[in-house]
Scaffold this motif. Structure first.
Motif, short mmCIF file in Angstrom:
data_model
loop_
_atom_site.label_atom_id
_atom_site.label_comp_id
_atom_site.label_asym_id
_atom_site.label_seq_id
_atom_site.Cartn_x
_atom_site.Cartn_y
_atom_site.Cartn_z
N SER A 1 -0.49 17.01 3.02
CA SER A 1 -1.92 17.20 2.75
C SER A 1 -2.06 17.80 1.36
O SER A 1 -1.30 18.69 0.98
N PRO B 1 8.97 11.08 0.23
CA PRO B 1 7.54 10.84 0.38
C PRO B 1 6.64 11.65 -0.54
O PRO B 1 5.64 11.14 -1.05
N TYR C 1 3.59 10.33 -2.72
CA TYR C 1 2.25 10.87 -2.48
C TYR C 1 1.58 11.26 -3.80
O TYR C 1 0.40 11.00 -4.01
N LEU D 1 5.33 5.12 1.57
CA LEU D 1 5.68 6.42 2.14
C LEU D 1 6.66 6.27 3.29
O LEU D 1 7.63 7.03 3.42
N THR D 2 6.42 5.29 4.14
CA THR D 2 7.32 5.05 5.27
C THR D 2 8.70 4.62 4.77
O THR D 2 9.73 5.09 5.28
N GLU E 1 7.39 15.36 5.67
CA GLU E 1 6.74 14.08 5.40
C GLU E 1 5.25 14.07 5.75
O GLU E 1 4.52 13.16 5.35
N LYS E 2 4.78 15.08 6.50
CA LYS E 2 3.36 15.16 6.84
C LYS E 2 2.67 15.94 5.73
O LYS E 2 2.79 17.17 5.66
N PRO F 1 0.84 -1.21 0.00
CA PRO F 1 0.00 0.00 0.00
C PRO F 1 0.87 1.25 0.00
O PRO F 1 2.03 1.23 0.42
N LYS F 2 0.27 2.34 -0.46
CA LYS F 2 1.01 3.59 -0.54
C LYS F 2 1.55 4.02 0.82
O LYS F 2 2.66 4.56 0.92
N GLU F 3 0.80 3.74 1.90
CA GLU F 3 1.26 4.14 3.24
C GLU F 3 2.59 3.47 3.57
O GLU F 3 3.48 4.08 4.18
N LYS F 4 2.74 2.20 3.19
CA LYS F 4 4.00 1.49 3.44
C LYS F 4 5.11 2.08 2.59
O LYS F 4 6.24 2.27 3.08
#
Length: 295
Positions: free
Chosen positions: A165, A147, A151, A136-137, A162-163, A131-134
């Motif tokens: 929106s 990241p 994104y 990104l990490t 890295e945060k 998944p994209k979340e993995k």
């Protein structure tokens, strides 16, 4: 509906690794580990490195051609591919071909973008389906700018960047100048006179025009040629620094205005003319390819 790529054509395809611009950069604090806390706005530019991934049978990761001055083991594309293998136990191998267009040390994120394209595309080509979340990490472990390229959308960034929106900003034409220097980011962030306590702002503040870059004065003091490029660019539009530079840029509402500035500046400076975009060219190609392949 777009025609789905075959496995063979997907592997032989060229995949974009776009440049990014920091449309604003504020330093609002510093962590105990020395990393600076930022507020920034990222937008992509249709100016890209291009990567081709060649499958190999020996399970190894290598470069078709190394970048001068960068050991193969240090190359971010190689590190990204090896990280994917280590995280998933994938036994596949790849030889990575990079058409390098983005200047190094320019603040356009070239190495980080190359790493992100490697993670995103090999995740598909190797059928890993992380998944994209993995991703990104994993990308953050390779570098703070990786990241945003994973994104895939223009972003309001905080933390060390890295945060993220989503943000919508005008997709204007951009002229970029690359002064003949390689800015040492560590040197800039270690400078005693660097602003580290800017007041945090909100998205509406940026949209209304608050677009300062807290690194600007320090970079210009350390690298006078960057200041010279900013002054030359400012004759045509508001000139800004991306990241810690060395690249400076200006945005234009029309191609004609941007092209006019580009034509006048390219005789003195290494110059690029491209369109700023909110959606990463990498994900535009992935959408078009309708890619869902198993190795």
């Amino acid at each position: 509906m777009a025609e789905r790529l075959t496995k063979e054509s997907a592997w032989s395809g060229r995949w974009p690794a776009p440049a990014k611009l920091n449309l604003m950069l504020r330093i609002v604090g510093q962590r105990e580990d020395g990393y600076h806390l930022l507020q920034t706005v990222f937008q992509f530019v249709e100016f890209c490195d291009w990567l081709t991934f060649h499958p190999v049978d020996n399970g190894e990761v290598s470069l078709l051609k190394t970048i001068p001055g960068v050991a193969e083991s240090d190359d971010l594309t190689v590190r990204a591919a090896k990280l994917l293998k280590a995280e998933t136990g994938c036994s596949s191998g790849v030889c990575i071909e990079v058409e390098k267009n983005l200047p190094m040390g320019g603040g356009l994120g070239g190495g980080s973008s190359d790493a992100a394209t490697t993670l995103v595309v090999l995740n598909q080509l190797w059928g890993l389906n992380l998944p994209k979340e993995k991703l990104l990490t994993m990308g953050l472990s390779l570098g703070a700018d990786v990241p945003v390229f994973i994104y895939g959308h223009a972003s309001w960034g905080e933390g060390v960047g890295e945060k993220l929106s989503e943000i919508i900003v005008p997709e204007q034409w951009v002229v970029i100048l690359k002064p003949d220097c390689h800015v040492n980011t560590k040197e800039i962030f270690s400078a005693k006179d660097l602003t580290r306590n800017s007041k945090s702002i909100k998205m509406p503040d940026f949209i209304e025009g608050d677009r300062r870059n807290d690194c600007l004065e320090t970079v210009c003091r350390f690298y006078p040629i960057v200041d010279e490029a900013l002054k030359d660019m400012s004759e045509f539009a508001v000139a800004r620094l991306t990241g810690t530079g060395a690249c400076v840029f200006a945005q234009f509402d029309s191609y004609e205005d941007a092209s006019g500035a580009y034509q006048k500046l390219k005789g003195k400076w290494v110059s690029y003319l491209a369109k700023g975009v909110n959606r990463s060219p990498l994900f535009v190609k992935l959408d078009t390819a309708n890619l869902n392949l198993m190795i």
